[in-house]
Write a protein that holds these residues in place. Sequence first.
Motif, PDB file in Angstrom:
ATOM      1  N   ARG A 237       0.802  -1.225   0.000  1.00 35.00           N
ATOM      2  CA  ARG A 237       0.000   0.000   0.000  1.00 35.00           C
ATOM      3  C   ARG A 237       0.830   1.269   0.000  1.00 35.00           C
ATOM      4  NH1 ARG A 237      -3.801  -3.162   2.975  1.00 35.00           N
ATOM      5  NH2 ARG A 237      -5.720  -3.294   1.784  1.00 35.00           N
ATOM      6  N   GLY A 238       2.077   1.198   0.392  1.00 31.74           N
ATOM      7  CA  GLY A 238       2.920   2.380   0.350  1.00 31.74           C
ATOM      8  C   GLY A 238       2.309   3.537   1.130  1.00 31.74           C
ATOM      9  N   GLY A 239       2.098   4.675   0.454  1.00 33.51           N
ATOM     10  CA  GLY A 239       1.565   5.868   1.114  1.00 33.51           C
ATOM     11  C   GLY A 239       0.060   5.970   1.095  1.00 33.51           C
ATOM     12  N   ALA A 240      -0.644   4.916   0.669  1.00 31.69           N
ATOM     13  CA  ALA A 240      -2.107   4.989   0.578  1.00 31.69           C
ATOM     14  C   ALA A 240      -2.748   5.179   1.948  1.00 31.69           C
ATOM     15  CB  ALA A 240      -2.656   3.728  -0.081  1.00 31.69           C
ATOM     16  N   SER A 241      -2.237   4.465   2.947  1.00 28.83           N
ATOM     17  CA  SER A 241      -2.820   4.590   4.283  1.00 28.83           C
ATOM     18  C   SER A 241      -2.614   6.000   4.842  1.00 28.83           C
ATOM     19  CB  SER A 241      -2.206   3.552   5.220  1.00 28.83           C
ATOM     20  OG  SER A 241      -0.806   3.700   5.284  1.00 28.83           O
ATOM     21  N   LYS A 242      -1.492   6.631   4.498  1.00 29.00           N
ATOM     22  CA  LYS A 242      -1.246   8.000   4.954  1.00 29.00           C
ATOM     23  C   LYS A 242      -2.262   8.962   4.331  1.00 29.00           C
ATOM     24  CE  LYS A 242       2.241  11.652   5.031  1.00 29.00           C
ATOM     25  NZ  LYS A 242       3.592  12.073   4.593  1.00 29.00           N
ATOM     26  N   ILE A 243      -2.545   8.776   3.032  1.00 30.82           N
ATOM     27  CA  ILE A 243      -3.557   9.612   2.371  1.00 30.82           C
ATOM     28  C   ILE A 243      -4.907   9.465   3.065  1.00 30.82           C
ATOM     29  CG2 ILE A 243      -4.807   9.993   0.219  1.00 30.82           C
ATOM     30  CD1 ILE A 243      -2.341   8.957  -1.265  1.00 30.82           C
ATOM     31  N   THR A 244      -5.264   8.218   3.374  1.00 37.37           N
ATOM     32  CA  THR A 244      -6.546   7.958   4.024  1.00 37.37           C
ATOM     33  C   THR A 244      -6.609   8.613   5.390  1.00 37.37           C
ATOM     34  OG1 THR A 244      -6.807   5.848   2.857  1.00 37.37           O
ATOM     35  CG2 THR A 244      -8.081   6.140   4.869  1.00 37.37           C
ATOM     36  N   ARG A 245      -5.538   8.512   6.169  1.00 36.14           N
ATOM     37  CA  ARG A 245      -5.538   9.116   7.510  1.00 36.14           C
ATOM     38  C   ARG A 245      -5.669  10.636   7.434  1.00 36.14           C
ATOM     39  NH1 ARG A 245      -1.309   5.462   8.373  1.00 36.14           N
ATOM     40  NH2 ARG A 245       0.229   7.140   8.331  1.00 36.14           N
ATOM     41  N   GLU A 246      -4.994  11.253   6.478  1.00 36.41           N
ATOM     42  CA  GLU A 246      -5.086  12.713   6.350  1.00 36.41           C
ATOM     43  C   GLU A 246      -6.488  13.138   5.936  1.00 36.41           C
ATOM     44  OE1 GLU A 246      -2.002  13.554   3.590  1.00 36.41           O
ATOM     45  OE2 GLU A 246      -0.411  13.611   5.122  1.00 36.41           O
ATOM     46  N   CYS A 247      -7.095  12.413   5.017  1.00 35.68           N
ATOM     47  CA  CYS A 247      -8.482  12.715   4.622  1.00 35.68           C
ATOM     48  C   CYS A 247      -9.438  12.490   5.788  1.00 35.68           C
ATOM     49  CB  CYS A 247      -8.894  11.861   3.428  1.00 35.68           C
ATOM     50  SG  CYS A 247      -8.059  12.279   1.886  1.00 35.68           S
ATOM     51  N   LEU A 248      -9.170  11.450   6.578  1.00 39.88           N
ATOM     52  CA  LEU A 248     -10.024  11.151   7.731  1.00 39.88           C
ATOM     53  C   LEU A 248      -9.971  12.290   8.750  1.00 39.88           C
ATOM     54  CD1 LEU A 248     -10.355   7.766   9.528  1.00 39.88           C
ATOM     55  CD2 LEU A 248      -9.773   9.770  10.875  1.00 39.88           C
ATOM     56  N   GLN A 249      -8.786  12.773   9.040  1.00 43.13           N
ATOM     57  CA  GLN A 249      -8.657  13.869   9.997  1.00 43.13           C
ATOM     58  C   GLN A 249      -9.391  15.118   9.515  1.00 43.13           C
ATOM     59  OE1 GLN A 249      -4.455  14.413  10.726  1.00 43.13           O
ATOM     60  NE2 GLN A 249      -4.167  12.278  11.298  1.00 43.13           N
TER      61      GLN A 249
END
Length: 744
Positions: A237-249
């Motif tokens: 997943r690489g940076g995909a989880s980071k994108i999701t966390r930022e959108c979630l916040q």
Amino acid sequence: MIGAFFNLDAFNAKKKKKKGDEHSSLLQTACQLKENVGRVPFAARALMSSRFFSLISEYINSSTFERSEGAKESMKDKKVHAVLDVSSLIRDSIHTLQESGAILDCDLGKDASDTVLESMDACENMKSLFIDESGETGSKTRAVTALVGLASSLTLQLLQPGLPGDDNEDDDIDMEDEDISEEIMEMISDLSDVTSIVSSDEKGEGDTNVLHSLADICIGILNSSCGGSGLQASKIRGGASKITRECLQTAWAAVLATSSDSPIANLDANVMNTLLEAVCSQKVLEQGEEAESDEDMSDEEDSDDDNNDDMRLSFTNATSANMDSDSESEEAMNESDSEESTNKEGKGEIEVDSSKLENLLIQSSDDDDSVDGNMLEHHAGADAALAQLIMMKQETRKSVKDQKEKLELSNRLRCMTLLEAMFLSNKRSGLISNQVVLMSILPLLRSRSELVKSMSSGRSSQSDKTALLEKITVLLETKVAKTSVDGMANVDACKVVADQITIEMKKVQDIEHCKCCSALLVLLVKAVGKQGDESIAFAKSIYDAFVPEWATKKSTKLKGVLFDDLATKCQSIAKMVLTAPLIVGSKNARNAFLKTECFRMLSTLYITKAPDERSDVTIEMLELKKHAVDFTKSLADALRDEEMTKTKRAREIVKCAERLVKFCTIYGDAAMWAEFEGLKTATQELLKTSESSGIQSICKKLESDIADGVKEYEEKIAKKKIESVKSPSSSRKKVKKKSKKKKA
């Protein structure tokens, strides 16, 4: 993207009717990949997947700074729009490749490609239905856009490089946590429902609180691998989880911002409970009055596990230890038996292959004819071998326990962002009620105590514990303790919370922990601060016992910061509550340092301003005036104490005396100024005996201030006597004039 997520066996670019359009380069790349490489091995697909998501993350971050539309658009909003644009671009690319025969790899079976596209199309429909393109920047518009952006970020994670078995390869990549496509699709569906409710401002079925529903969704995302959960970083997943966390916040903060004027989003007790369950351990949530004894028992069990290295290699001890191992450790041991069967080299190591243990036990019976064939002869090496085997099982059990603890800590650490955002939003708009604030205090404080104790034991996951401890500390001190309260909270409920805070404060010998407890106690005083006498009684019930314990008991865990915080943040109540105990402490404290601290705090309490002539003397000034004589006596005694007349302490005492003189010039009476004669005498004695020029200088100044104060007081009394003599005659004249007018 093509190599990572698509099977090109059936790909044929000729199926695409239109040529030379915007997707021609995409189709050309797919043709070259099929002709020159064919089916990409799974290991390479996994690496390509990771790199793809990392590049997407970098592109979104860079495009955030390049976007110029909307001068009022924040960086977080720009990032959400970038995610929406990227999601639309990827969706169009998948449609183009699918129409040419490419098959999308996924873990959803034969219809994987259609299923993923349906989810992406659903997000595109959400975008067209709910996002206002008119340029409006209201809080509801921001919330809806952020929710759609979060759903779009989840659709990106539906892209997967397939499974290792697809190409009959023996790839050594763990896919245990990667089969979550159905879970992601369920999250997207739930987000669609929430977005619809937020957009329409109408409650859904059952009149549910949309903020509670969103909290459940966010916690589910953060605790899943698509939100970054796992003992190791995702390999695909690489940076995909980071994108999701930022959108979630961004989505969480945006929906919180709508709570002030929305009937469907409320920061109630249910929302707080959900968040606390995510950031606090189960043990803390269940903790009651007997928590201290329970924690001591668990600490003893942990220390027993940690001392396994010192265990005697005796068969009896080993057997009893084996009885303690549970089914979990046995399962973990069964998985690791094959790895542990290899010979260990080193001092004292014994080969403990379970398949050979029985042979080791009966080895002697096969070689000795004198032994009965039905009797099992004891072998000298069996005890040590069995003990070593059991120790290995215990180590495996401990390793499994540490891994679970690490996973739990990382999940709690990510969920802390939700709680931080909620208190930050409350700071701007004051949405959280007294009840919700009070219910958050004890779980967070107990979590901090638990982490401090766990870190002191020196067990694993120290870095995660340190990070979580720091976040909880900052949250308590800078957000929870500074929450705006109305001053009308239930006194009995606050008393219960205050008693529990006192218990937690005495569990840990740590200045930061004491600071947290002090800030929370001040918050409770503020929470009942507008209830008159009840507020004073409440504060006294807390602090009356603190000062004597802090001043006289050597083993106390209380710190002076408790009284400093109250004196600076609740000055009126502090003057009513702390004055008398601190004066007693200045006489009876167990050492000179604590006596000096008492004088320093008293000096803070006696900072006063001249009252307005029209206003009455406040009750706190009357309290200070009531104890001024005792305070003066204590100062005089301190100036005659050799330990207290050292330069660094004498300065604090004289400074405090100067503050008291200023107070008396405003509120002083005959008894107070009469007592100053004793202080003046003590000052003169110190002036004669001290060899320090600094001490002599401040003593001379104090003596002069006292003399000036006494003179001013005498002049004031004389002036009042003159006025009192004149006033009766003038009043008689007025009475005569009134009587003459009546006769006329």
